[in-house]
Design a protein around this motif. Structure first.
Motif, short mmCIF file in Angstrom:
data_model
loop_
_atom_site.label_atom_id
_atom_site.label_comp_id
_atom_site.label_asym_id
_atom_site.label_seq_id
_atom_site.Cartn_x
_atom_site.Cartn_y
_atom_site.Cartn_z
N UNK A 83 -20.41 -0.49 -11.08
CA UNK A 83 -20.25 -0.99 -9.70
C UNK A 83 -21.49 -1.78 -9.29
N UNK A 84 -22.65 -1.29 -9.66
CA UNK A 84 -23.91 -1.96 -9.29
C UNK A 84 -24.04 -3.33 -9.94
N UNK A 85 -23.56 -3.43 -11.19
CA UNK A 85 -23.77 -4.68 -11.95
C UNK A 85 -22.50 -5.52 -12.05
N UNK A 86 -21.48 -5.20 -11.25
CA UNK A 86 -20.22 -5.93 -11.36
C UNK A 86 -20.40 -7.45 -11.26
N UNK A 87 -21.21 -7.96 -10.32
CA UNK A 87 -21.38 -9.42 -10.27
C UNK A 87 -21.96 -9.99 -11.57
N UNK A 101 -15.17 10.20 -13.21
CA UNK A 101 -15.03 11.64 -13.26
C UNK A 101 -13.75 12.10 -13.92
N UNK A 102 -12.85 11.18 -14.26
CA UNK A 102 -11.64 11.55 -15.01
C UNK A 102 -11.70 10.94 -16.41
N UNK A 103 -11.58 9.62 -16.45
CA UNK A 103 -11.66 8.98 -17.77
C UNK A 103 -13.09 8.60 -18.11
N UNK A 104 -13.88 8.24 -17.08
CA UNK A 104 -15.20 7.67 -17.35
C UNK A 104 -16.33 8.52 -16.77
N UNK A 105 -17.50 8.37 -17.39
CA UNK A 105 -18.74 9.01 -16.94
C UNK A 105 -19.10 8.45 -15.56
N UNK A 106 -19.26 9.30 -14.53
CA UNK A 106 -19.60 8.80 -13.19
C UNK A 106 -20.88 7.96 -13.18
N UNK A 107 -21.87 8.31 -14.02
CA UNK A 107 -23.11 7.54 -14.03
C UNK A 107 -22.88 6.13 -14.56
N UNK A 108 -22.02 6.01 -15.57
CA UNK A 108 -21.73 4.68 -16.12
C UNK A 108 -20.92 3.87 -15.12
N UNK A 109 -19.97 4.53 -14.44
CA UNK A 109 -19.18 3.82 -13.43
C UNK A 109 -20.09 3.32 -12.31
N UNK A 110 -21.06 4.15 -11.90
CA UNK A 110 -22.00 3.73 -10.86
C UNK A 110 -22.77 2.50 -11.31
N UNK A 169 -21.01 -6.63 -22.09
CA UNK A 169 -20.91 -5.73 -20.93
C UNK A 169 -21.73 -4.47 -21.17
N UNK A 170 -21.69 -3.92 -22.38
CA UNK A 170 -22.44 -2.69 -22.70
C UNK A 170 -23.93 -2.91 -22.51
N UNK A 171 -24.43 -4.07 -22.93
CA UNK A 171 -25.86 -4.36 -22.77
C UNK A 171 -26.24 -4.41 -21.30
N UNK A 172 -25.39 -5.02 -20.46
CA UNK A 172 -25.68 -5.09 -19.02
C UNK A 172 -25.73 -3.68 -18.42
N UNK A 173 -24.77 -2.82 -18.78
CA UNK A 173 -24.73 -1.47 -18.24
C UNK A 173 -25.95 -0.65 -18.68
N UNK A 174 -26.27 -0.70 -19.97
CA UNK A 174 -27.41 0.08 -20.48
C UNK A 174 -28.72 -0.38 -19.87
N UNK A 214 -21.21 5.98 -26.49
CA UNK A 214 -19.75 5.90 -26.47
C UNK A 214 -19.21 5.85 -25.05
N UNK A 215 -19.87 6.55 -24.10
CA UNK A 215 -19.40 6.53 -22.72
C UNK A 215 -19.58 5.17 -22.09
N UNK A 216 -20.60 4.42 -22.51
CA UNK A 216 -20.80 3.06 -22.00
C UNK A 216 -19.79 2.10 -22.63
N UNK A 217 -19.64 2.18 -23.96
CA UNK A 217 -18.70 1.30 -24.63
C UNK A 217 -17.28 1.53 -24.10
#
Length: 579
Positions: free
Chosen positions: A549-553, A537-546, A401-406, A501-504
């Motif tokens: 969401x983009x790569x959820x599939x 914006x609370x637990x997670x970095x908004x950029x990583x959450x975005x 999952x981390x590789x997909x997000x990065x 760390x924010x991605x992991x």
């Protein structure tokens, strides 16, 4: 450093130094000789120009005098002028003389007409507004030249005379001729004077050329000059000119260097003073300065070319050694990918090829050693995951999952590789947590939670001395930090927490929520994804959450590919518990 680093500059100096010394010798001696020759030739050319200009000026003075005498002769021979002078008829004289003066050249001339007893009859001036008679209080009858004309005297040059006079603010040159009776041709009935301003004569000689003309009296005082600020003639200069020898001098005028050629000023056989031809010598100095600049530039270019040639030669000799030494230093500091270019078949080329073979072998050994070490660590991580059947293959899924997000966040390939290692090893510290705590079904005590929260630090301490894992340590130590600063172990806030760390953290939380635990069933992918989005914006970095969401599939497809299919579950859950 090895002795070679001391030898290199010495060898280069030995190669280049002879070139430098040769250029210095040739440049200094050659420049001095060429500069001296150029200076002499330039001064000679300038003096020749002065002499030529002076000769042309003397010719123009003679031509001007001839023109004025012809104009004066035409005026005195005008039919009926003798009769008007006997009657002192100004109007009659004007009607006869105005056409003559009107057609005369140059434009600015003065004609004075006197009776036989020296009384002024008429003064005619031609200027820019035309020819006119003027009322004039100036009486020049007392001038010796005028008296000679009124008496009908003759000298070796005839009955025409010449004099200079200062009329107010201007010096004038007058040519004087008697007016004879047209009946007997001998009786003098009056005289005429044709005058021209000396400053106009000087300006006419100057014209638009670079040549300036100055007229001086017998004492060396400036009468007029086309050159503003012309200097007075010194006593030594006057003594030389009086010896009938033209004098060439250099004198600054208004801040500019000028060359002067001074000679006698003689008209109608009479010495009136001195005439000087002046030329601006600035171009001589500029030419000399330019020549010196060109010589310096030529010398500099030659020196530069020669030195470059020497350096190129020295470089061709020492470059392979330099490269070999630099590459050896790189390998000694851990850069096993360093190689040297082998472009010769001599001993240095053979040494370079041997070095390349050695570095390649060392690189292969190091890569194999690191890969083996990492495989051992990966196996250890899988073994830790295997301690709890509920979290088996958890680390592999977090890494995926981390590789997909990065990748979605356009990370460089080398940073993505380091992040994958962090994902695989993020829970390696759980080796220091008791099995009873990891597998406990009932809620954990505060001490047990404290033990669980030590696993990021334990993992960091285990791996912090492994060189090739340095870029992965941040993701291992800080994957339980929160964006709002409420995480552990260091309570970092927002971007204080490193990006890996924010991605992991997002990958770990998503896989934890969708995995079965001893105390609950795994949640559906959809529920877990909504929970991740809600914590932006609370637990997670908004950029990583975005990015999530983009790569959820892609993430869901990857998890299913890895064999994970959680059952739907609708209950809510705290993310820290899910982790």
């Amino acid at each position: 450093m090895p002795p070679q680093l001391i030898r290199k500059p010495t060898l280069r100096r030995r190669i280049v130094l002879p070139f430098v010394l040769l250029v210095l010798f040739v440049g200094v001696v050659g420049s001095a000789v060429i500069s001296a020759e150029f200076t002499t030739s330039t001064d000679d050319a300038f003096t020749d120009g002065l002499v030529g200009s002076a000769a042309r000026t003397n010719d123009r003075i003679a031509s001007l005098e001839n023109d004025r005498l012809q104009q004066l002769r035409a005026a005195t021979n005008t039919a009926g002028i003798d009769t008007t002078l006997r009657r002192a008829d100004a109007n009659g004289a004007a009607s006869l003389l105005l056409p003559i003066i009107g057609n005369a050249q140059p434009e600015h001339l003065t004609l004075r007409v006197l009776t036989a007893n020296g009384q002024p009859v008429l003064t005619v001036r031609r200027g820019a507004v035309g020819v006119s008679t003027v009322a004039d209080s100036v009486n020049l009858a007392g001038q010796p030249a005028v008296q000679h004309a009124l008496r009908g005297d003759h000298d070796a040059l005839g009955d025409k005379y010449l004099f200079t006079v200062n009329e107010g603010s201007r010096w004038m040159v007058y040519w004087v001729s008697p007016v004879h009776s047209q009946v007997n041709g001998t009786t003098v009935v009056g005289a005429m004077m044709l005058g021209q301003a000396l400053d106009e004569i000087a300006q006419s000689f100057h014209g638009s050329s670079n040549v300036q003309v100055a007229f001086y009296d017998a004492k060396g005082n400036v009468l007029t000059s086309s050159l503003t600020g012309a200097p007075r003639l010194s006593g030594s200069t006057l003594n030389q000119v009086r010896g009938k020898a033209p004098v060439v001098t250099r004198t600054p005028v208004t801040g500019h260097p000028y060359g002067f050629l001074i000679n006698d000023w003689t008209m109608r056989g009479r010495s009136l003073g001195y005439v000087a031809v002046a030329m601006d010598a600035q171009f001589v100095q500029d030419s000399l300065a330019m020549a010196r600049v060109i010589l310096v530039m030529l010398f500099a270019a030659t020196a530069l070319g020669t030195i470059i040639l020497g350096l190129v030669l020295a470089d061709r000799i020492t470059r392979p050694i330099d490269q070999l030494i630099a590459s050896m230093h790189g390998v000694s500091t851990g850069d096993y990918e360093r190689r040297v270019a082998v472009d010769s078949a001599d001993e240095i080329g053979f040494l370079g090829q041997a070095f390349n073979n050695m570095a390649s072998a060392l690189h292969t050994q190091r890569r194999e050693r690191e890969e083996g070490y990492f495989r051992n660590l990966e196996a250890l991580a899988r073994a830790i995951d295997a301690r709890d059947p509920y979290t088996f293959e958890h680390s592999a899924r977090v890494a995926a999952i981390s590789v997909i997000l990065a990748t979605a966040m356009d990370w460089p390939a080398d940073e993505v590789a380091s992040l994958r290692r962090a994902g695989l090893l993020h829970d390696v510290g759980k080796i220091g947590v008791a099995d009873r705590i990891l597998a406990k079904i009932s809620p954990l005590t505060d001490d047990e939670w404290a033990s669980i929260r030590q696993h990021p630090i334990i993992g960091y301490d285990m791996l912090k001395d492994v060189p090739f894992l340095q870029a992965s340590l941040a993701g291992i130590r800080h994957h339980h930090e929160r964006w709002d600063g409420e995480g552990y172990p260091d309570g970092l806030t927002a971007e204080e927490n490193p990006a890996p760390a924010r991605i992991v953290a997002v990958a770990d939380a998503f896989d934890a929520m969708t995995s079965d635990r001893p105390y609950r069933k795994g949640f559906s992918f959809g529920f877990a994804a909504k929970t991740i989005a809600s914590e932006s914006g609370r637990q997670f970095d908004p950029a990583v959450v975005a990015a999530f969401v983009k790569t959820e599939p892609l993430i869901l497809a990857k998890l299913e590919e890895m064999g994970k299919r959680p059952a739907p579950h609708a209950a809510d859950i705290r993310l820290d518990e899910a982790a």
